[in-house]
Each structure stands twice: as C-alpha cells, then as structure tokens.
Design an enzyme around this catalytic site. Structure first.
Site, short mmCIF file in Angstrom:
data_model
loop_
_atom_site.label_atom_id
_atom_site.label_comp_id
_atom_site.label_asym_id
_atom_site.label_seq_id
_atom_site.Cartn_x
_atom_site.Cartn_y
_atom_site.Cartn_z
N ASP A 101 66.37 55.40 158.08
CA ASP A 101 65.70 54.31 157.39
C ASP A 101 66.79 53.38 156.87
OD1 ASP A 101 63.59 52.96 155.98
OD2 ASP A 101 62.63 54.91 155.69
N ASP A 197 63.03 48.88 157.04
CA ASP A 197 62.09 48.68 155.94
C ASP A 197 61.72 47.21 155.78
OD1 ASP A 197 60.95 50.20 153.54
OD2 ASP A 197 61.95 48.56 152.50
N GLU A 239 59.25 48.09 160.21
CA GLU A 239 58.08 48.21 159.35
C GLU A 239 57.59 46.78 159.09
OE1 GLU A 239 56.42 49.85 155.06
OE2 GLU A 239 58.29 48.75 155.20
N HIS A 313 55.19 58.09 153.68
CA HIS A 313 55.50 58.39 152.28
C HIS A 313 54.87 57.40 151.30
CE1 HIS A 313 58.16 55.30 153.60
NE2 HIS A 313 58.53 55.05 152.35
N ASP A 314 54.21 56.36 151.82
CA ASP A 314 53.56 55.36 150.96
C ASP A 314 52.05 55.51 150.94
OD1 ASP A 314 56.05 54.09 150.55
OD2 ASP A 314 55.75 52.76 152.28
O1 TEU Z 1 57.14 49.72 152.00
C1 TEU Z 1 56.72 48.41 152.10
C2 TEU Z 1 55.30 48.08 152.06
O2 TEU Z 1 54.98 46.93 152.13
C3 TEU Z 1 54.24 49.05 151.86
O3 TEU Z 1 54.24 50.13 152.67
C4 TEU Z 1 54.13 49.32 150.40
O4 TEU Z 1 55.18 50.06 149.90
C5 TEU Z 1 52.90 50.08 150.10
O5 TEU Z 1 51.81 49.48 150.65
C6 TEU Z 1 52.75 50.10 148.63
O6 TEU Z 1 51.86 51.07 148.35
C7 TEU Z 1 58.50 49.97 152.11
C8 TEU Z 1 58.79 51.43 151.86
O7 TEU Z 1 58.16 52.20 152.84
C9 TEU Z 1 58.40 51.77 150.47
O8 TEU Z 1 58.57 53.13 150.19
C10 TEU Z 1 59.23 50.94 149.53
O9 TEU Z 1 58.83 51.15 148.21
C11 TEU Z 1 59.14 49.46 149.85
O10 TEU Z 1 59.27 49.18 151.23
C12 TEU Z 1 60.28 48.74 149.18
O11 TEU Z 1 61.47 49.11 149.78
#
Ligand code: TEU
Ligand code: CA
Length: 542
Positions: A101, A197, A239, A313-314
C-alpha cells in the site's frame, strides 16, 4: 469479437493483510511483520497469488499507517526493514507476490516536510502542501472542515482526511519526482507493485472546490506510468473511491492503463442514502445490486480491468452487512459467488475466508478509528446518541480491524498479550483452525472457487447476463464465452424461496453451499443459497 490482451494478473487472486491485526509475534498486542511470515502457508493453501500489505511505513498511527511520516522506513511496531525484506523473500519462495500500500495523496503532519513547512516560512517544502490565506467551504471526509488553521499564523492548510493528514500538492514537479523515486526504490527493494491509496484525488483543484478526478489527474497519471509503471508485469491497483466505473476503466488494464486494475465503489454505495454519505443507512436492494453489477460489466467488457471486492479495512464485514450472522457459512460462501463470479480480479480481505463478523460494539469507548471518533464528536448534539451509534455499529471501520481469529486459544491465537483492539467474542466458534476442520468450511469453498476461476477463461472474457428467478432477493447471472457457459445462482434472502427452473436439466453443479440440493423445475432455494453451475452441452475441452 477480438480477444483482449491477457497477462498473469488477470488470472490472479489477492489477499489483503491489515498488519496491525493479522498476527502478533512478540506479545505487545500489535500485529507485526515476523507474525505475518509465520502465517504465509495459510495464504498459500488458500490459493491466493498476491498479497496486498496495508502500510507498514513510519507513522504516528493517527489513521493506522495511512498517515506516513517517512516513506523510506518501516514503523518499528511492525518490525525492521530486514524483517520486511525477509517477508518479501518468504512470499516469493512460496511462488506468491506481494504489493505494498502506498499513500501519496497526503502525509502525516509529523512528516519532516510538513514540520519544516510549518516552522520555516522560507521552507522549500511549503509548496509540497496546500496553504491558503482564505479557506473555502470544503469538508473533510472525516467530519468537519477540510481546512485547519496553522497555529500562530493566519493561514490554513488543506486536509481531505484527518487534520493530521495534510494533503500533498501534486502540482509541485519536485514533489512528484521525489514520490516517483520512492516508488522506484521500493520496487528495487522487492515489492511486485502497489495499491495506491485514494490516487484519484491527486489532480485536485482546491480553489475550484474539485477534489476527485481533478483537471490534473490524467497528466499526472501519464507521468506516473512513464516514470514508474511502464512495466505491465507490475501489479498496480488504484483505489479510486471518487471515480465512476467508467472513469476507473479508462485508467486501467492493457494495453495502456496506468494501473493494472482499480477499486471503484459503486456497488458499495448502495446501502447508503444517495448523496448523504456512508453513515446515512439504507437497506440494500438486490435489484439495485444487480443493476450496478450489470452496469459495471457493461463498462469493463469494453475497456480496463476491475478489482472485485466486498470488503476491506474500511468496510464492515460482508456477512454482517449483506448476509446473516445466523447463516454465516451460507451467506459468506454465497457472497463469494455473487461477487467473484464477475469480470475482474478477486480481492479477499483477511477474515472473509472464515466469515468473520462485525464486532458487537456497545459504546464509543470500544472504538479506535479516527473516522468513527470524529463522526461521533461532530454529531453529538445534532442527532440522538443512539442514532449515531447505530450508524457507527453498522459502518464503523473498526468492524474490519479486530484481530484475525486463528484458533480457540486466548485472544484467538492473535497475540500472547493484550490486543490493541478487542478480539471478537465468538472467536472460539469462528476461527481458521475450526473452519478448516469443519465439513462446511468457508475457506475450502473459497479455495475451490479460486482454483476453478484460474482454469476457466470464461471468468476473464465471458459475457455477463442477468437471469431472473422471479424473486427480488435472488441474484443470478450467466457468464459465457465460446467455450462454456456458467450460471451463478444466489439468494440474499433469510427465507426459503421457491423458484421455477424449467431448463434445470441443462445445468451441472460445479460448487454449491448446499451440495445435497438437486435442481428441479420447481424447487426451493434455502436461505442464502449459492451455487455455480455449468451448461452441459459444450465443454468437450474439459
Ligand atoms: O480510503 C479512502 C476512502 O475514500 C474510503 O475508503 C474511506 O476511507 C472510507 O469510505 C471511509 O469510511 C483510504 C484508506 O483505505 C483508508 O484507510 C484511509 O483512512 C484513507 O484512504 C486516507 O488515507
Ligand atoms: Ca507485535
């Protein structure tokens, strides 16, 4: 129709490791790299080809590593650079690949660049970030304004995520060069690629209020491809949370995408009220899911390559979100068929292979995630506490972040110490060891599916068509190419549903979560039924 170019990653499947919660090796309650190394055989046996490692770089962990304070160092809570090298080698020895990542949209506020930018008005790093005298009304995704007043100075910096995550200014060419070098150095170190990311935010035009898919996005991606991703053997997944399927397809795949593939989120937005964000809950309608999958396929049948996923993980746990905790085996296996029979490369998030569930949070005190905590504090006084908690329990990111459940020993075998986030209370029932021994094993079902996928090109190039089985909660579709036709038949209902299946004789089972159920012209699908079938007539080449 002309065959489109295919390479190894079209046929691969990927497993995401969230290092904090995968395996602890030294009893401090925090997962680490040496711990991951001891679990690689589990992944090999599962049949995955690529590991995506969530960030292990130096970080004050405000956002669990998505706030990087040094892109060239490993966070000591996870181990050393030598451990990381050992992990990469151990993955390669097993014939798998590993991608890192990488968070290039923002850094931590503890990154030396940002510290210097704040301290020193002449700092060359000031232009690495976004400072303005006047702020506009842009909001952070993690609640509240996206602008933070610099202490002691009448200017603001921009942060789309937490205030401890200042956004980088990609319009600075020196910064871009530095970032490309970081990527190239990690490739030289041994990574096989990256998960990028929120990479669709880099082209932002803050002064015009544009954050996703901004005017500079495509030029920056072309440059990124030229400087780093020119080798199509690399595995890169963007992403693209702010992109439509159309926009994602346009920047992925062979011959000329910047990324091998991308995550786009249109299928994950269906259980929120349109335009109101993730916390505004709405029940999922299966016809909506069907239409969305059909629309996504329509796009990718022409261009690009998709990353298939139901969780990460989100996101909340798929069984709790789309299935039923009471029908855990059936809902998780059914979801694998519904999602991973589509066109694209499947991504499994740790714990999905045993149907892990959302955590039964009772209070905000049990939650750690910055997004959840910010939302809670922002909403107090605006909504009833119970309403806030209902949203957090359903969608909070800590659901996916509780420790991996390996066995029925203390702390599910995750740690000898006190875990940083509580282990799910049902771990004695839901764990890798027990699932592997069960005659209804989720991981075995998944492995069978992944192996079957790999041998059947119809998953790569087969046309997708929806097939109606009379009831709204039934989602069924065929995939067909010159060689064969497959049918995926899934029920998202907690009740048995009776269906008409006049051509049932034409189909033979490949994999179902009710092996004793025979097809019939009138039949009853049990709750959360999932089955994969093949049309009998043309598979002479098997
Ligand atoms: O996530 C970005 C994102 O836009 C979404 O997945 C968002 O975190 C989610 O909808 C909120 O609930 C990425 C990463 O995967 C995430 O863990 C980070 O917090 C975010 O970027 C910031 O780096
Ligand atoms: Ca540890």
């Amino acid at each position: 129709m002309e065959k489109r170019p295919v390479t190894w990653w079209h046929r691969a499947s990927v497993y995401q490791i969230y290092p904090l919660s995968f395996q602890d090796s030294n009893g401090d309650g925090i997962g680490d790299i040496p711990g991951i190394i001891t679990r690689l055989d589990h992944l090999k046996n599962l049949g995955v080809d690529v590991i995506w490692l969530s960030p292990v770089f130096a970080s004050p962990m405000k956002d669990n590593g998505y706030d990087v304070s040094d892109y060239t160092e490993v966070n000591p809570i996870f181990g050393t650079k030598a451990d990381l090298k050992q992990l990469i080698d151990a993955v390669h020895q097993r014939g798998m690949k590993i991608i890192s990542d990488i968070v290039l949209n923002h850094t931590s506020d503890q990154h030396p660049w940002f510290i210097d930018a704040l301290k020193n008005p002449q700092s060359p790093y000031r232009d690495y970030y976004i400072f303005r005298k006047e702020k506009n009304d842009m909001q952070s995704l993690f609640s509240g304004p996206a602008w933070h007043l610099v202490p002691g100075r009448d200017e603001y910096y921009f942060h789309f995520f937490a205030k401890e995550q200042p956004d980088l200014n990609w319009q600075n060419p020196t910064l871009r060069k530095v970032l490309y070098q970081i990527l190239n150095d990690w490739l030289a170190f041994g990574f096989d690629g990256f998960r990028l990311d929120v990479i669709d935010l880099i082209g932002k035009d803050i002064d015009r209020g544009i954050i996703g898919h901004g005017p500079y996005y495509h030029p920056f991606l072309s440059e990124l491809k030229k400087e780093v991703f020119n080798d199509t053997n690399l595995f890169t997944v963007g992403e693209l949370a702010g992109s439509t399927a159309q926009q994602a397809a346009a920047v992925t795949g062979l011959p000329d995408g910047t990324f091998s593939m991308a995550f786009q989120f249109s299928h994950l937005w269906l259980d929120e009220q349109p335009g109101k964000g993730k916390w505004a809950l709405k029940p999922l309608s299966i016809p909506d899911l069907q239409k969305t999958f059909t629309a996504i396929d329509e796009v990718y049948s022409k261009q690009g390559w998709n990353a298939l996923f139901m969780g990460n993980h989100d996101q909340p746990r798929p069984v709790s979100r789309y299935g039923s905790e009471r029908h855990r085996y059936h809902s998780q296996t059914m979801l694998f068929l519904a999602f991973f029979g589509q066109r694209g490369t499947p991504f499994i998030y740790q714990g999905e292979e045993i149907g892990m569930l959302n955590y039964p949070f009772r209070s905000i005190k049990e939650m750690k995630d910055v997004e959840s905590l910010n939302y809670y504090h922002d909403q107090l006084g605006k909504q009833a506490k119970a309403t806030i908690m209902t949203s957090l329990k359903a969608k909070g990111r800590d659901n996916a972040r509780t420790p991996m459940q390996w066995n029925d020993r203390a702390q599910a075998g995750f740690t000898q110490g006190k875990p940083w986030l509580k282990v799910h209370p049902l771990y004695r029932k839901i764990n890798v060891k027990r699932d592997a021994k069960s005659n209804v094993s989720i991981q075995r079902f998944l492995t069978t599916l992944l192996n079957f996928r790999k041998k059947h090109d119809v998953f790569l190039d087969g046309n997708l068509s929806y097939r109606s089985f009379q009831h709204e909660p039934i989602y069924a579709y065929t995939r067909s190419n010159q060689e064969e036709t497959l049918l995926v038949l899934t029920s998202f209902s907690s009740r048995p549903l009776s269906i008409q299946f006049p051509d049932f004789m034409e189909w033979e089972p490949i994999l179902t979560n009710h092996p004793t159920l025979s097809l019939a012209s009138t039949m009853t699908l049990p709750p959360y039924f999932g089955g994969l079938y093949r049309k009998r007539s043309h598979h002479a080449n098997d």
